[in-house]
Design an enzyme around this catalytic site. Structure first.
Site, PDB file in Angstrom:
ATOM      1  N   ASP A 256       0.748  -1.090  -0.033  1.00 27.55           N
ATOM      2  CA  ASP A 256       0.021   0.159   0.077  1.00 27.55           C
ATOM      3  C   ASP A 256       0.902   1.163   0.100  1.00 27.55           C
ATOM      4  OD1 ASP A 256      -2.503   1.852   0.893  1.00 27.55           O
ATOM      5  OD2 ASP A 256      -3.273  -0.111   0.770  1.00 27.55           O
ATOM      6  N   HIS A 310      -2.876   3.686  -4.085  1.00 34.51           N
ATOM      7  CA  HIS A 310      -2.402   2.992  -2.872  1.00 34.51           C
ATOM      8  C   HIS A 310      -1.078   2.523  -3.335  1.00 34.51           C
ATOM      9  CE1 HIS A 310      -5.912   3.170  -0.274  1.00 34.51           C
ATOM     10  NE2 HIS A 310      -6.799   2.978  -1.269  1.00 34.51           N
ATOM     11  N   GLU A 381     -10.033   3.534  -4.901  1.00 38.52           N
ATOM     12  CA  GLU A 381      -9.762   4.901  -4.504  1.00 38.52           C
ATOM     13  C   GLU A 381      -8.583   5.714  -5.345  1.00 38.52           C
ATOM     14  OE1 GLU A 381     -10.960   4.552   0.352  1.00 38.52           O
ATOM     15  OE2 GLU A 381      -8.809   4.113  -0.236  1.00 38.52           O
TER      16      GLU A 381
END
Length: 605
Positions: A256, A310, A381
């Site tokens: 991440d 990420h 995201e």
């Protein structure tokens, strides 16, 4: 002096009798099976012959009370459990096996399954084994496997049949029949749940007949090891708890923006820039050991390399090697302008050197996990504000006659996704995997998180339903999963307001009890492969992961195995029992209720 001694003697005598009385009172604690479905504590001497439903221990009561006894998850097929137990001698246990066309790997896996079974028997009954006083019956476990399949997939048969009987009044014979070795493993897991202790001796259910198979083929647990590093020994403990609960997919969210702890000898810069320390690294042997450990417990390992969002720490080294910016917005502030959660970072889709690095990483992942055709590519995201604030990306859009609208960024993102899909296919071919970019759904599915790219209004413009599986992380009120179903996409469901086990410890999130986890229903109809409970580790580490994950993840395990029509309250006694089972296996699950509630089932609602 004599008088003083007499007084002390009287005191000692009184204390001695008080202790004896207390012990006798404790010995008189018993449990009664009421309404043939729940165990309640009773007091006093209840051991008369007429009290056939009174048991000396709670575990013994739970074994013999109710249609499903202590079984977790609940079997989906025919179930008959006897109401008597038989004393057995665990030192006189042997296996007889009939394994059709067994391979070397199949033999190895079966050996590991038997060792797993014996190891967990010892954990549960170590004291009784060492101090066996009552000679019990010998046990024969007959194993019948009709297929030599040794690869885990969404299409493997996990069904089994389990039968326990007493032959010639002298021997306990258990038969486990399965089409594959993984069904056999589940049969052994169920068998472990049918032993108990009676009067300090090991007993087994005298009669059982179970036919069982899971409803869903994907029964997963996601663990994030990037926000906080989770050591290998701790991950293996989670895998043990998964096996006990018949979960079959370990979704390893291994990288991440916070860290990149996965070591690649071909790209050593990733851990140099991305690991928290040289000790907090997963080398390739570590990852392979987890894959093997999980497989012996009937569990697949699906690795997730999250992209293009990420992705931050670990990717900063491009300029140093004259490769340009492999990622942009890395650690930029104020973070709210560049990402959803700090620290920021997003891959640079216009840099051709990025794809060269990704190609090598994918090759190494494919080599590490050769048998697994599935990879999780993340995809959630993506923050267009990051790309929209990066000069080289803005210039690229202008040079290609593109604007800076959401549609333009979706187009750029989809081109990135098409390129990395080709990289993954190349990597699998290079490692000898049967892979093609055809419409064959068995070729090499890729999982993506639900996002703006998977919105039902646009997904068909960008992602093939024959290659992509969508993992939805939406609240239970969302209609998007059903809309994606109607479009023909396969789904893995991670209901955000029920199966995110990290919630309740940060922000405005809510803690979800095991009952909430259990009662979470998946969408009905075709295309639902199953689901996953998720453990994100912003506020979890190796010291707290057991309690945050267990036993709640096991509640989801029964939903995914059995998908019962009944509610959590009807499973409560079995769930209490399963929590105790996890403790015996070395897990440290959180408490479910005051002990009184466990001893008086269904009285705390």
């Amino acid at each position: 002096m004599f008088c003083a001694m007499s007084k002390y003697g009287i005191v000692v005598l009184v204390l001695f009798h008080a202790f004896q009385y207390a012990v006798s009172c404790l010995n008189d604690i018993s449990y009664k099976c009421t309404n043939e479905e729940q165990c309640v504590r009773v007091y006093g001497n209840t051991k008369s012959a007429s009290e056939s439903h009174v048991f000396s221990t709670l575990s013994n009561c739970r074994l013999l009370c109710g249609k499903y006894g202590p079984l977790w998850p609940r079997p989906t097929g025919h179930v008959i459990l006897g109401k008597e137990t038989t004393v057995v001698n665990l030192l006189n246990l042997r296996f007889e096996q009939d394994f059709i066309n067994q391979t070397t790997e199949g033999t190895t896996i079966l050996r590991e399954i038997k060792m797993y079974f014996l190891r967990n028997l010892r954990k549960a009954f170590q004291t009784q084994i060492l101090h066996e006083s009552t000679p019990g019956m010998p046990i024969i476990i007959k194993i019948q496997i009709t297929s030599n399949e040794t690869n885990l997939s969404w299409y493997v048969d996990e069904s089994y049949k389990l039968k326990i009987s007493i032959e010639n009044l002298t021997t306990v014979v258990t038969t486990i029949e399965a089409k594959t070795i993984f069904g056999t493993r589940h049969g052994f897991e169920t068998l472990l749940q049918l032993f108990t202790t009676v009067n300090s001796s090991v007993n087994i259910l005298s009669q059982a007949n179970i036919i069982d198979q899971p409803i869903y083929t994907h029964r997963g647990l996601l663990i994030d090891t990037a926000r906080n590093y989770i050591p290998i020994k701790c991950l293996k403990r989670q895998i043990d708890a998964m096996a006990a609960s018949k979960l079959n997919v370990f979704h390893w969210h291994i990288t991440d923006t916070q860290s990149f702890p996965m070591q690649f000898d071909t790209v050593p810069e990733m851990i140099f820039y991305g690991a928290y320390s040289k000790e907090e690294v997963y080398c390739q042997n570590d990852i392979k050991s987890i894959i093997k450990y999980a497989k012996y417990r009937g569990i697949r390992v699906i690795l997730e390399l999250d992209a293009p969002a990420h992705a931050g720490n670990g990717w900063q080294w491009g300029p140093e090697k004259d490769l340009g910016n492999l990622a942009v917005c890395v650690n930029q502030k104020p973070w709210r302008n560049f990402c959803i959660e700090p620290p920021c970072g997003q891959l640079n889709p216009i840099n051709p050197n990025l794809y060269t690095v990704l190609q090598q990483i994918y090759k190494d992942i494919a080599e590490m996990n050769k048998e697994e055709s599935v990879i999780h590519m993340g995809g959630d995201e993506v923050f267009f504000g990051c790309w929209n604030a990066t000069a080289e990306i803005i210039n690229y859009l202008m040079d290609h006659n593109l604007g800076r609208t959401e549609q333009d960024f979706l187009t750029m993102w989809s081109k990135f996704q098409k390129k990395v899909l080709n990289l993954w296919d190349n990597a699998r071919r290079a490692n000898g995997s049967a892979c093609s970019a055809s419409t064959n759904e068995h070729s090499s599915p890729v999982i993506l998180w639900s996002s703006r790219l998977t919105d039902p209004l646009v997904i068909e413009n960008f992602l093939s339903k024959n290659r992509y599986v969508i993992q939805t992380w939406l609240p239970s009120s969302s209609t998007i999963p059903k809309e994606l179903q109607k479009l023909g996409y396969k789904l893995i469901v991670s209901t955000k307001d029920a199966w995110y086990l990290d919630h309740g410890f940060w922000g405005v999130t809510t803690y979800y009890t095991w009952k909430k986890v259990y009662d979470n229903q998946l969408p009905k109809g075709n295309g639902i492969l199953g689901g996953e409970v998720c453990v994100w580790t912003e506020y979890i580490d190796e010291y707290s992961i057991d309690g945050r994950t267990w036993p709640r993840a096991a509640a989801a395990a029964e939903r995914l195995w059995s998908n019962p029509e009944t509610k959590a309250i009807d499973a409560e006694s079995r769930f209490f029992c399963h929590r105790e089972r996890l403790i015996i296996r070395g897990i440290q699950p959180e408490a479910l209720a005051p002990r009184w509630c466990e001893q008086n089932e269904k009285q705390c609602h």
